[in-house]
Design a protein around this motif. Structure first.
Motif, PDB file in Angstrom:
ATOM      1  N   GLU A 102     -10.753  17.335 -61.766  1.00  0.00           N
ATOM      2  CA  GLU A 102     -11.195  15.941 -61.866  1.00  0.00           C
ATOM      3  C   GLU A 102     -11.169  15.246 -60.508  1.00  0.00           C
ATOM      4  O   GLU A 102     -12.044  14.456 -60.184  1.00  0.00           O
ATOM      5  N   MET A 103     -10.164  15.564 -59.685  1.00  0.00           N
ATOM      6  CA  MET A 103     -10.083  14.921 -58.373  1.00  0.00           C
ATOM      7  C   MET A 103     -11.220  15.375 -57.470  1.00  0.00           C
ATOM      8  O   MET A 103     -11.781  14.582 -56.719  1.00  0.00           O
ATOM      9  N   ILE A 104     -11.557  16.657 -57.539  1.00  0.00           N
ATOM     10  CA  ILE A 104     -12.642  17.146 -56.678  1.00  0.00           C
ATOM     11  C   ILE A 104     -13.981  16.587 -57.162  1.00  0.00           C
ATOM     12  O   ILE A 104     -14.844  16.231 -56.352  1.00  0.00           O
ATOM     13  N   LYS A 105     -14.130  16.447 -58.470  1.00  0.00           N
ATOM     14  CA  LYS A 105     -15.351  15.805 -58.987  1.00  0.00           C
ATOM     15  C   LYS A 105     -15.438  14.357 -58.502  1.00  0.00           C
ATOM     16  O   LYS A 105     -16.506  13.882 -58.119  1.00  0.00           O
ATOM     17  N   ALA A 106     -14.279  13.673 -58.533  1.00  0.00           N
ATOM     18  CA  ALA A 106     -14.260  12.280 -58.057  1.00  0.00           C
ATOM     19  C   ALA A 106     -14.628  12.228 -56.578  1.00  0.00           C
ATOM     20  O   ALA A 106     -15.374  11.350 -56.141  1.00  0.00           O
ATOM     21  N   ALA A 107     -14.131  13.191 -55.797  1.00  0.00           N
ATOM     22  CA  ALA A 107     -14.436  13.229 -54.366  1.00  0.00           C
ATOM     23  C   ALA A 107     -15.942  13.406 -54.151  1.00  0.00           C
ATOM     24  O   ALA A 107     -16.538  12.784 -53.264  1.00  0.00           O
ATOM     25  N   LYS A 108     -16.563  14.238 -55.001  1.00  0.00           N
ATOM     26  CA  LYS A 108     -17.998  14.464 -54.855  1.00  0.00           C
ATOM     27  C   LYS A 108     -18.769  13.183 -55.162  1.00  0.00           C
ATOM     28  O   LYS A 108     -19.680  12.801 -54.428  1.00  0.00           O
ATOM     29  N   GLU A 109     -18.368  12.509 -56.243  1.00  0.00           N
ATOM     30  CA  GLU A 109     -19.042  11.260 -56.612  1.00  0.00           C
ATOM     31  C   GLU A 109     -18.920  10.219 -55.512  1.00  0.00           C
ATOM     32  O   GLU A 109     -19.836   9.454 -55.256  1.00  0.00           O
ATOM     33  N   LEU A 110     -17.747  10.202 -54.863  1.00  0.00           N
ATOM     34  CA  LEU A 110     -17.501   9.203 -53.822  1.00  0.00           C
ATOM     35  C   LEU A 110     -18.051   9.648 -52.464  1.00  0.00           C
ATOM     36  O   LEU A 110     -17.866   8.970 -51.469  1.00  0.00           O
ATOM     37  N   LYS A 111     -18.683  10.831 -52.440  1.00  0.00           N
ATOM     38  CA  LYS A 111     -19.180  11.424 -51.177  1.00  0.00           C
ATOM     39  C   LYS A 111     -18.069  11.472 -50.124  1.00  0.00           C
ATOM     40  O   LYS A 111     -18.244  11.100 -48.978  1.00  0.00           O
ATOM     41  N   PHE A 112     -16.916  11.908 -50.592  1.00  0.00           N
ATOM     42  CA  PHE A 112     -15.745  12.058 -49.710  1.00  0.00           C
ATOM     43  C   PHE A 112     -15.833  13.451 -49.086  1.00  0.00           C
ATOM     44  O   PHE A 112     -15.812  14.447 -49.797  1.00  0.00           O
ATOM     45  N   ASN A 113     -15.979  13.510 -47.744  1.00  0.00           N
ATOM     46  CA  ASN A 113     -16.229  14.783 -47.062  1.00  0.00           C
ATOM     47  C   ASN A 113     -15.129  15.177 -46.087  1.00  0.00           C
ATOM     48  O   ASN A 113     -15.341  15.170 -44.874  1.00  0.00           O
ATOM     49  N   PRO A 114     -13.921  15.506 -46.568  1.00  0.00           N
ATOM     50  CA  PRO A 114     -12.922  16.004 -45.621  1.00  0.00           C
ATOM     51  C   PRO A 114     -13.345  17.386 -45.119  1.00  0.00           C
ATOM     52  O   PRO A 114     -14.211  18.026 -45.723  1.00  0.00           O
ATOM     53  N   LYS A 115     -12.727  17.849 -44.021  1.00  0.00           N
ATOM     54  CA  LYS A 115     -13.111  19.161 -43.478  1.00  0.00           C
ATOM     55  C   LYS A 115     -12.525  20.294 -44.306  1.00  0.00           C
ATOM     56  O   LYS A 115     -12.980  21.438 -44.189  1.00  0.00           O
ATOM     57  N   ALA A 116     -11.509  19.986 -45.095  1.00  0.00           N
ATOM     58  CA  ALA A 116     -10.964  21.026 -45.986  1.00  0.00           C
ATOM     59  C   ALA A 116     -10.365  20.384 -47.232  1.00  0.00           C
ATOM     60  O   ALA A 116      -9.692  19.356 -47.152  1.00  0.00           O
ATOM     61  N   PHE A 117     -10.633  21.002 -48.388  1.00  0.00           N
ATOM     62  CA  PHE A 117      -9.945  20.658 -49.626  1.00  0.00           C
ATOM     63  C   PHE A 117      -8.853  21.703 -49.833  1.00  0.00           C
ATOM     64  O   PHE A 117      -9.124  22.898 -49.747  1.00  0.00           O
ATOM     65  N   VAL A 118      -7.633  21.248 -50.105  1.00  0.00           N
ATOM     66  CA  VAL A 118      -6.541  22.203 -50.294  1.00  0.00           C
ATOM     67  C   VAL A 118      -5.903  21.996 -51.668  1.00  0.00           C
ATOM     68  O   VAL A 118      -5.619  20.867 -52.069  1.00  0.00           O
ATOM     69  N   GLN A 119      -5.705  23.088 -52.377  1.00  0.00           N
ATOM     70  CA  GLN A 119      -4.979  23.053 -53.641  1.00  0.00           C
ATOM     71  C   GLN A 119      -3.976  24.202 -53.560  1.00  0.00           C
ATOM     72  O   GLN A 119      -3.761  24.752 -52.476  1.00  0.00           O
TER      73      GLN A 119
END
Lengths: 427, 304
Positions: free
Chosen positions: A253-270
């Motif tokens: 859900e958080m990564i989907k939210a990031a996509k909707e918000l066009k949040f573009n960090p250089k790395a997603f970490v889980q």
């Protein structure tokens, strides 16, 4: 009406009579449990969650434990001083609650008189079981629970094959800090307020500080809330890394939210969550480039001698048996059985185990240093992670081309990490 | 220490659990059964007791016993605080407010540092099962004695039943219904908190989900419904039946989880066909094959 009153009165007298009898009974002393009857197989108690909200995870550990027991029995049993002894697993459901885990332990030890115990899926149930195994001095290895709280208590009879999440979650941060260029400078961390996730989030923070990455935002939110505001707040800091401490569902859900918000960090970490099939299914191609961590994958190059020779062999046999790919918890649960098996062989103990043999088994487990298909198993005998598996080096993973690939840290990499992650509109 | 004769520690533990649930069910029965007000947040008092004991023992170094009255007093204060505004209303409002209170306490325990937040708390291990058996036995006897004296043998009990049967009539007859209801709610919180403290020390690990989760309240309600709502012995019968059957099925059919289905079906059948619970059977009252009327009567009793 009058009759009703009378019957009530009799009931009242009845109660006091019953209670009197109970109280009197409670003044006598119970006999202690005797020695276990002779048998030529090992009785192994398993306490795990077969019902309740953790039933899914409980069944993951069950597959791992079954894989161990069935493979051992196919070979005729554990070989001890030239003779083979089969193992019999006796399951007790902990109903996903600590209180039932305690009763389950009590039952396996006093009723079934098991020789040793393979432990629950979750840390909460393990924390209720460990005092029981401690009280009866019965060795107990959990193939799944890993909360630092367990190891801080320094239970003498409790061990675990999975390193604590606080160590494991370091792997992707270390990889990003040392194996990519330019090195990321900032990190925003978002965690969920359950113990596992919060420890992961804290581990991300500690690792970032250790490797010189500035923590620009750290927030813990309740499970099941709308994550958009929290993700949006992280975006406002424009961090190089966005790290998520959660189970797979919240991470999706958080990564989907990031996509909707066009949040573009250089790395997603889980961490572990991203290794589950659900994560891949839930995000589809948006899972691509996400970093994570695990303690085991089927691709690792371990060479072992006990039961399975390589991770690949284990994975193939596992798939043939259960129809699914094994994950790290299943592997670690199987490894818990292997640890017992090897320690028993070393002390040449035959079933049923008496108390001296159980204590010798604990001593042997403390000295154990073996290479398995799951990797090294060596239990810590001091420090904050007392009796957790200190031998294992966690690995950083990344989704590349729809597959999980080992990208670090350092020499553990089987492929180069892909960094930076391209913006959402250019994937 | 003293232990019942010929009882292994496994059965002693099960007896301890049964006694604890019998006491908890009675605590709910005071407000839910005798007064006819549904408390869906009763587990919160159990949790408050558990966390009070844990916090005082771990952070303040207190011995075990004095923590119990502190938990009870805190629970009474909480009950009065929620009761004063909500018990002036009738019907479902109290049920909703107590449910919200239960959830709120759970969230607070998950957020605070002093409760260990989402990590939960570990208590100093004291693994003397006979001690807990005796302590819980005594607490349960006291709970039932209290219920017997206050609810079956005093004016207070008649007032509560008057409120349950017809609140307006009770008020007309001169019962200060609001004060009486608040007293009943505060009283009902005491045993719950005491058992919470005992549970925490017995299990040695507590977590918001294990002591403040909805399952605690749900079980109390179901046990009372099963045994007989608003009767002295109903909670004991219901708690014994449910906890013992749960454990026996779990024990005998431990490798499958089908026992949960059996238990669920049994509870549905009792609620639908035995409006007076198992106690109704004991008193040779009735098994009524008219589930619609039975449900209606139940809802009427709870003013829903």
């Amino acid at each position: 009406m009058r009759e009703d009153c009378l019957s009530r009165l009799n009931w009242g007298r009845g109660l006091f009579l019953i209670l009197l009898v109970v109280s009197l009974l409670s003044l006598t002393v119970s006999p202690t449990t005797g020695a276990a009857p002779a048998r030529d197989f090992f009785k192994v108690g398993v306490v795990t969650s077969l019902s309740g909200e953790l039933a899914f995870g409980g069944n993951v550990t069950k597959r791992g434990y079954d894989m161990w027991a069935d493979t051992v029995n196919q070979l005729g049993g554990i070989e001890i001083a030239g003779k083979r002894y089969r193992v019999q697993l006796i399951y007790a459901d902990d109903q996903s609650t600590p209180a039932t885990a305690a009763v389950a332990g009590e039952r396996l030890i006093t009723q079934e008189q098991v020789d040793f115990i393979l432990g629950p899926y979750a840390s909460g149930t393990t924390l209720a079981l460990a005092p029981i195994t401690e009280k009866y001095k019965v060795p107990h290895i959990t193939g799944s629970a890993e909360s630092p709280l367990i190891w801080q208590r320094k239970f003498k009879y409790t061990f675990g094959t999975i390193p604590p999440v606080s160590i494991n979650a370091q792997a992707p941060i270390q990889t990003l800090a040392q194996d990519v260029s330019p090195k990321p400078q900032t990190i925003a961390i978002l965690g969920i307020d359950d113990p596992f996730s919060k420890f992961a989030a804290e581990a991300f923070r500690t690792a970032a500080q250790k490797f010189g990455i500035k923590v620009v935002r750290y927030e813990i939110v309740p499970e099941g809330s709308d994550y958009t505001p929290a993700v949006s707040a992280a975006k406002a800091q424009n961090p190089d890394i966005f790290a998520i401490g959660s189970h797979e569902k919240a991470a999706i859900e958080m990564i989907k939210a990031a996509k909707e918000l066009k949040f573009n960090p250089k790395a997603f970490v889980q961490h572990y969550g991203m290794t589950t099939p659900d994560f891949r299914k839930g995000l589809g191609k948006d899972a691509e480039y996400v970093f994570g961590a695990s303690v085991w994958t089927a691709n690792l190059n371990y060479k072992a001698t006990i039961l399975f020779t390589t991770p690949k062999e284990y994975a193939e046999k596992f798939k043939a048996k259960f129809g699914t790919e094994p994950d790290y918890t299943e592997a670690a649960s199987t490894a818990a059985g292997i640890a017992f098996q090897e320690a028993l062989r070393q002390i040449k103990a035959t079933p049923p185990l008496d108390q001296a043999e159980k204590d010798a088994l604990v001593a042997a487990l403390e000295k154990l240093n073996i290479m398995t298909f799951y990797g090294p198993v060596k239990f810590a005998t001091s420090g904050d992670y007392y009796h957790s598996n200190a031998g294992l080096q966690p690995i950083a993973l990344q989704y590349q081309g729809g597959k999980l690939v080992e990208v670090g840290p350092g020499k553990l990499a089987l492929a180069k990490p892909r960094y930076p992650t391209p913006p959402w509109d250019r994937r | 220490m003293a232990v019942p004769l010929f009882v292994s520690s496994f059965w002693l533990r099960i007896a301890t659990e049964v006694l604890m649930w019998a006491g908890l069910a009675q605590s709910w029965n005071i407000i839910g059964g005798y007064t006819g007000y549904l408390s869906f947040g009763h587990g919160a008092f159990f949790g408050i007791g558990a966390y009070t004991t844990a916090i005082l023992m771990v952070h303040a170094g207190w011995p075990f016993w004095p923590t119990l009255p502190v938990g009870a007093v805190l629970s009474v204060l909480c009950a009065a605080t929620i009761g004063i505004p909500t018990l002036r209303l009738r019907g479902a409002y109290f049920a909703i407010a107590t449910w919200a209170f239960g959830e709120a306490v759970r969230q607070v325990a998950t957020v605070l540092e002093i409760t260990g937040g989402a990590f939960g708390m570990q208590l100093p291990p004291f693994l003397n099962l006979p001690f807990f058996y005796e302590a819980i036995l005594i607490a349960t006897i006291l709970t039932y004695l209290l219920a017997y004296l206050l609810l079956e043998r005093s004016m207070f009990g008649y007032k509560l039943r008057a409120i349950r049967e017809n609140e307006i009539a009770a008020e007309t007859a001169g019962v200060d219904t609001v004060v009486t209801k608040i007293e009943a709610f505060a009283l009902s919180a005491i045993p719950a908190a005491i058992f919470g403290g005992l549970y925490a020390y017995l299990i040695t690990y507590i977590h918001p989900d294990s002591v403040l989760g909805p399952a605690i309240t749900d079980l109390m309600v179901v046990m009372v419904l099963f045994g007989g709502v608003g009767t002295l012995w109903g909670p004991l019968v219901g708690a014994t039946a449910i906890q013992l059957v749960n454990r026996l099925l779990w024990f005998l059919r431990g490798e499958s989880t089908l026992y949960l289905v059996y238990a669920g079906v049994a509870i549905c059948l009792v609620v639908l066909f035995m409006p007076d619970g198992l106690m109704g059977l004991v008193e040779r009252r009735r098994v009524l094959f008219r589930p619609r009327e039975n449900l209606k009567a139940l809802l009427r009793q709870f003013k829903l």
